[in-house]
Design an enzyme around this catalytic site. Sequence first.
Site, PDB file in Angstrom:
ATOM      1  N   LYS A  76       0.843  -1.197   0.000  1.00  0.00           N
ATOM      2  CA  LYS A  76       0.000   0.000   0.000  1.00  0.00           C
ATOM      3  C   LYS A  76       0.881   1.251   0.000  1.00  0.00           C
ATOM      4  O   LYS A  76       1.965   1.261   0.593  1.00  0.00           O
ATOM      5  CB  LYS A  76      -0.862  -0.074   1.274  1.00  0.00           C
ATOM      6  CG  LYS A  76      -1.951   0.952   1.436  1.00  0.00           C
ATOM      7  CD  LYS A  76      -2.739   0.660   2.741  1.00  0.00           C
ATOM      8  CE  LYS A  76      -3.854   1.656   2.981  1.00  0.00           C
ATOM      9  NZ  LYS A  76      -4.609   1.348   4.226  1.00  0.00           N
ATOM     10  N   SER A 151      -9.659   1.310   3.522  1.00  0.00           N
ATOM     11  CA  SER A 151      -8.859   2.107   2.638  1.00  0.00           C
ATOM     12  C   SER A 151      -7.863   1.327   1.784  1.00  0.00           C
ATOM     13  O   SER A 151      -7.391   1.849   0.776  1.00  0.00           O
ATOM     14  CB  SER A 151      -8.106   3.143   3.467  1.00  0.00           C
ATOM     15  OG  SER A 151      -7.159   2.522   4.306  1.00  0.00           O
ATOM     16  N   SER A 175      -9.623  -1.229   7.581  1.00  0.00           N
ATOM     17  CA  SER A 175      -9.079  -0.989   6.237  1.00  0.00           C
ATOM     18  C   SER A 175      -8.365  -2.163   5.579  1.00  0.00           C
ATOM     19  O   SER A 175      -8.031  -2.105   4.396  1.00  0.00           O
ATOM     20  CB  SER A 175      -8.130   0.212   6.265  1.00  0.00           C
ATOM     21  OG  SER A 175      -8.866   1.412   6.320  1.00  0.00           O
TER      22      SER A 175
END
Lengths: 492, 92
Positions: A76, A151, A175
């Site tokens: 990420k 997310s 997330s």
Amino acid sequence: MPFSSLSDIQSRLNNGETTAVEIAQLYLDRIAAFNSTLNAFVHLDADHVLAQAAASDAYRKEHGARALEGLPIAVKDIFCTQDGPTRCCSNILEGFEAPYDAHVITKLKEAGAVLVGKTNMDEFAMGSSNETSAFGPCRNPWDTDRIPGGSSGGSAASVAAALTPAALGTDTGGSIRQPAALTGITGLKPTYGRVSRRGIIAFASSLDQAGPMAGNVKDCAMITAAISGHDAGDATSVSDAPAIDWLAACETQDMKGLKIGKPKEYFVDGMDAAVRQSVEAALQKCEELGAEIIDISLPNTEHAIAAYYVIAPSEASANLSRYDSVRFGHRCDNPEDLLDMYTRSRDEGFGSEVKRRILTGAFTLSSGYYDAYYLKAQKVRTLIQQDFIQAFEQVDVIATPTSPIPAFKLGEKTDDPLTMYLSDIFTIAVNLAGLPGLSQPCGFASNLPVGLQWIGPAWREDTVLAAAAAYEGATDWSNQHPAEFNINGGES
Amino acid sequence: MDIDVKKVAMLSRIRLTDDEAAELGPQLANIIGYVEQLSKVDTDGIEPTAHPHDAAMPLRANIVTNGNRRDELQASSPKIESGLYVVPKVIE
């Protein structure tokens, strides 16, 4: 191929059937073929990926294989990486090059993993749909009109479409688990303090935790084993965390004697009927595997979202004060004075959701409101923790749905921030209590994946992994893949 | 709940245009209105959470381990001169 587990790839590498370079090329081809549809990657340097793979092949030849030798893993955009940009999918980090690797990135490199690009996410991890990214939304491989969750949406989409076999995400209020659920993959949020946060761009420091997203339970365990452990560079990384045998937990095949708590607060009116059916059916399956299902209550669950949306924005408003356009990041043109430079740079650099959270946090921490909001929320947080502690006197593990609804359409919830916040209802309490949580696929609602969430006592990721592994072994949900991406990459 | 958005924005060092303030005002009021429910929870005698596992803050030896990396650390700054961060004039 194309949907291979890390263990499959590892076996083929170990018996000389393939090389890390071949594997890396195969996934790079898939990214080249599919990323324009999904927008899962926001940065990728193919040459650098191949160079890491070649170095891994050379290492294997000379010294033998390390724990994740030659295995491609996407990360990420929230993890600082020395090679290439780190943007947290925000315009305010335009031009930022991290001067060091996050601790978990160092650990992955030391384990021989090949790091593949940076994945899309909500700006500063603030969002549940990946729609707040400065690089545009990421799409769900099961239906590209829909969000992949957030997310860590890019990491989830990458794994769900086999653009990489695994990825790293972070989880502050769900997330990792919510996007894993919405894309039909497996994701683990470890116990708070199990994994170092150093070099992970901070959102809410008392809640943030990094973890794996992959195609199955064992792959998640392999990665967590590699990235966990005490780091003197993170004061919240716990030095005396009980050690567990990550891989042995995944060999579990039945649930004999396992006591599973079913909290009534997680099976409520208003949740999607097919989601509820899938999770109820999963619990029935667990009973067939020998588990005992025990009805429990976590009475303070109803206050979890309110406590979270005080605590997380408060911590965020403090953490994000570092974006002052002095040491790094975007600076506005021709600032008149210092105040103009701060206020205009931050207005231009932050997206609207980030501003909303900073303002919320600044308000709840401000003079005259601190006791009523922040301190009160931290007390309610203690009550939420106590609910779990009491429940775990009765049961070994808790099972719930991960998300009350399957993936929604892009734009469906962007008009009303509060509606978006409420979609985190089943994941947030786990972060507030600092517990391990895992989401795995357990069915479909209108052809969209449904996630089953396992919650364990602090430091008992082994219990969570064992339950999830037994369920996975007895069902076929983890082997379901979106048809559009279930073809060989280079040929499309 | 009436929130002075411009004041909160100034505390946050974020300029808001009038349009932004007009949009954010009701949204903030809505969010704060929602979290208001916390006031109904009985928390008498309950300690606020400081660390999820009540872990003690560890100490480490006060030793420099990362050396002088000024140039690398300043490489991402918008404006550097002779190793110094440059900002608009602060004192007239």
